[in-house]
Write a protein that holds these residues in place. Structure first.
Motif, PDB file in Angstrom:
ATOM      1  N   MET A   1      16.743   0.537  -3.358  1.00  0.00           N
ATOM      2  CA  MET A   1      15.685   0.237  -2.435  1.00  0.00           C
ATOM      3  C   MET A   1      14.882   1.512  -2.207  1.00  0.00           C
ATOM      4  O   MET A   1      15.437   2.587  -2.088  1.00  0.00           O
ATOM      5  N   ASN A   2      13.572   1.379  -2.133  1.00  0.00           N
ATOM      6  CA  ASN A   2      12.690   2.522  -1.952  1.00  0.00           C
ATOM      7  C   ASN A   2      12.147   2.565  -0.532  1.00  0.00           C
ATOM      8  O   ASN A   2      12.141   1.564   0.177  1.00  0.00           O
ATOM      9  N   SER A   3      11.653   3.727  -0.152  1.00  0.00           N
ATOM     10  CA  SER A   3      11.058   3.891   1.168  1.00  0.00           C
ATOM     11  C   SER A   3       9.652   3.321   1.197  1.00  0.00           C
ATOM     12  O   SER A   3       8.903   3.429   0.229  1.00  0.00           O
ATOM     13  N   ILE A   4       9.298   2.756   2.326  1.00  0.00           N
ATOM     14  CA  ILE A   4       7.950   2.253   2.536  1.00  0.00           C
ATOM     15  C   ILE A   4       7.101   3.423   3.015  1.00  0.00           C
ATOM     16  O   ILE A   4       7.525   4.217   3.859  1.00  0.00           O
ATOM     17  N   ASP A   5       5.885   3.547   2.450  1.00  0.00           N
ATOM     18  CA  ASP A   5       4.990   4.616   2.885  1.00  0.00           C
ATOM     19  C   ASP A   5       3.656   4.039   3.348  1.00  0.00           C
ATOM     20  O   ASP A   5       3.448   2.827   3.322  1.00  0.00           O
ATOM     21  N   LEU A   6       2.753   4.900   3.776  1.00  0.00           N
ATOM     22  CA  LEU A   6       1.466   4.453   4.324  1.00  0.00           C
ATOM     23  C   LEU A   6       0.671   3.608   3.345  1.00  0.00           C
ATOM     24  O   LEU A   6      -0.035   2.689   3.756  1.00  0.00           O
ATOM     25  N   ASN A   7       0.776   3.880   2.064  1.00  0.00           N
ATOM     26  CA  ASN A   7       0.040   3.110   1.062  1.00  0.00           C
ATOM     27  C   ASN A   7       0.515   1.659   0.985  1.00  0.00           C
ATOM     28  O   ASN A   7      -0.190   0.803   0.449  1.00  0.00           O
ATOM     29  N   ASP A   8       1.705   1.385   1.504  1.00  0.00           N
ATOM     30  CA  ASP A   8       2.268   0.038   1.457  1.00  0.00           C
ATOM     31  C   ASP A   8       1.806  -0.844   2.619  1.00  0.00           C
ATOM     32  O   ASP A   8       1.997  -2.060   2.579  1.00  0.00           O
ATOM     33  N   LEU A   9       1.201  -0.268   3.644  1.00  0.00           N
ATOM     34  CA  LEU A   9       0.848  -1.034   4.831  1.00  0.00           C
ATOM     35  C   LEU A   9      -0.078  -2.216   4.541  1.00  0.00           C
ATOM     36  O   LEU A   9       0.163  -3.310   5.074  1.00  0.00           O
ATOM     37  N   PRO A  10      -1.118  -2.084   3.701  1.00  0.00           N
ATOM     38  CA  PRO A  10      -1.943  -3.263   3.401  1.00  0.00           C
ATOM     39  C   PRO A  10      -1.143  -4.388   2.727  1.00  0.00           C
ATOM     40  O   PRO A  10      -1.368  -5.563   3.011  1.00  0.00           O
ATOM     41  N   THR A  11      -0.198  -4.025   1.872  1.00  0.00           N
ATOM     42  CA  THR A  11       0.624  -5.031   1.201  1.00  0.00           C
ATOM     43  C   THR A  11       1.534  -5.726   2.209  1.00  0.00           C
ATOM     44  O   THR A  11       1.695  -6.952   2.176  1.00  0.00           O
ATOM     45  N   LEU A  12       2.122  -4.959   3.118  1.00  0.00           N
ATOM     46  CA  LEU A  12       2.980  -5.549   4.144  1.00  0.00           C
ATOM     47  C   LEU A  12       2.186  -6.537   4.996  1.00  0.00           C
ATOM     48  O   LEU A  12       2.655  -7.638   5.290  1.00  0.00           O
ATOM     49  N   LYS A  13       0.976  -6.143   5.361  1.00  0.00           N
ATOM     50  CA  LYS A  13       0.130  -7.026   6.167  1.00  0.00           C
ATOM     51  C   LYS A  13      -0.216  -8.297   5.394  1.00  0.00           C
ATOM     52  O   LYS A  13      -0.137  -9.401   5.938  1.00  0.00           O
ATOM     53  N   GLU A  14      -0.570  -8.156   4.127  1.00  0.00           N
ATOM     54  CA  GLU A  14      -0.913  -9.322   3.303  1.00  0.00           C
ATOM     55  C   GLU A  14       0.273 -10.278   3.178  1.00  0.00           C
ATOM     56  O   GLU A  14       0.122 -11.493   3.324  1.00  0.00           O
ATOM     57  N   LEU A  15       1.455  -9.740   2.928  1.00  0.00           N
ATOM     58  CA  LEU A  15       2.647 -10.579   2.809  1.00  0.00           C
ATOM     59  C   LEU A  15       3.015 -11.216   4.147  1.00  0.00           C
ATOM     60  O   LEU A  15       3.511 -12.346   4.195  1.00  0.00           O
ATOM     61  N   SER A  16       2.737 -10.530   5.242  1.00  0.00           N
ATOM     62  CA  SER A  16       2.979 -11.089   6.569  1.00  0.00           C
ATOM     63  C   SER A  16       2.039 -12.258   6.846  1.00  0.00           C
ATOM     64  O   SER A  16       2.442 -13.257   7.450  1.00  0.00           O
ATOM     65  N   ILE A  17       0.795 -12.152   6.405  1.00  0.00           N
ATOM     66  CA  ILE A  17      -0.160 -13.252   6.581  1.00  0.00           C
ATOM     67  C   ILE A  17       0.267 -14.467   5.763  1.00  0.00           C
ATOM     68  O   ILE A  17       0.216 -15.599   6.243  1.00  0.00           O
ATOM     69  N   ILE A  18       0.737 -14.237   4.551  1.00  0.00           N
ATOM     70  CA  ILE A  18       1.252 -15.332   3.722  1.00  0.00           C
ATOM     71  C   ILE A  18       2.436 -15.997   4.430  1.00  0.00           C
ATOM     72  O   ILE A  18       2.542 -17.225   4.485  1.00  0.00           O
ATOM     73  N   ALA A  19       3.323 -15.188   4.987  1.00  0.00           N
ATOM     74  CA  ALA A  19       4.484 -15.723   5.707  1.00  0.00           C
ATOM     75  C   ALA A  19       4.030 -16.543   6.910  1.00  0.00           C
ATOM     76  O   ALA A  19       4.540 -17.640   7.148  1.00  0.00           O
TER      77      ALA A  19
END
Length: 130
Positions: A1-19
């Motif tokens: 498992m890798n660490s989440i960094d600032l560049n991942d925040l848009p992806t997290l938000k997008e996946l949260s909207i899908i959820a």
């Protein structure tokens, strides 16, 4: 498992909207009010109450990739009520994300099997009250 960094925040938000979209279709607001208008900016955390088994529960979806189902009635008015169902995003190799339960086990989401997982967790909670 890798660490989440600032560049991942848009992806997290997008996946949260899908959820959120998937959950709100399967667990609509209890008062039959329309869900959020997804053509406008969504304010996080997204919260809505739904009824299951005659009881009121609250869904909370954060833009950091977490999904929580908790009590939504009077008991849910406590500060940070205990979760009944919880998933969060974890980062795998590269830029691949996966939903996981609190123990870190991968969960196929969105997937109809989640409905049964939620149902069993809700029933476990209801049974524990008697």
């Amino acid at each position: 498992m890798n660490s989440i960094d600032l560049n991942d925040l848009p992806t997290l938000k997008e996946l949260s909207i899908i959820a959120y979209k998937w959950l709100s279709e399967h667990y609509p607001k209890f008062d039959h009010q329309p869900n959020f208008d997804l053509s406008h900016e969504i304010g996080f955390p997204i919260r809505w109450k739904t009824k299951m088994e005659g009881e009121l529960f609250e869904w909370v979806v954060s833009d950091m990739g977490s999904i929580t189902l908790r009590l939504g009635g009077v008991e849910g008015n406590r500060r940070n009520p205990a979760p009944i169902f919880y998933l969060s995003l974890r980062k795998l190799e590269g830029d691949v994300f996966s939903w996981a339960d609190p123990e870190g086990n991968p969960v196929s989401f969105p997937n109809p099997s989640v409905i049964e997982d939620v149902r069993s967790r809700v029933q476990l909670y209801l049974d524990s009250r008697t």
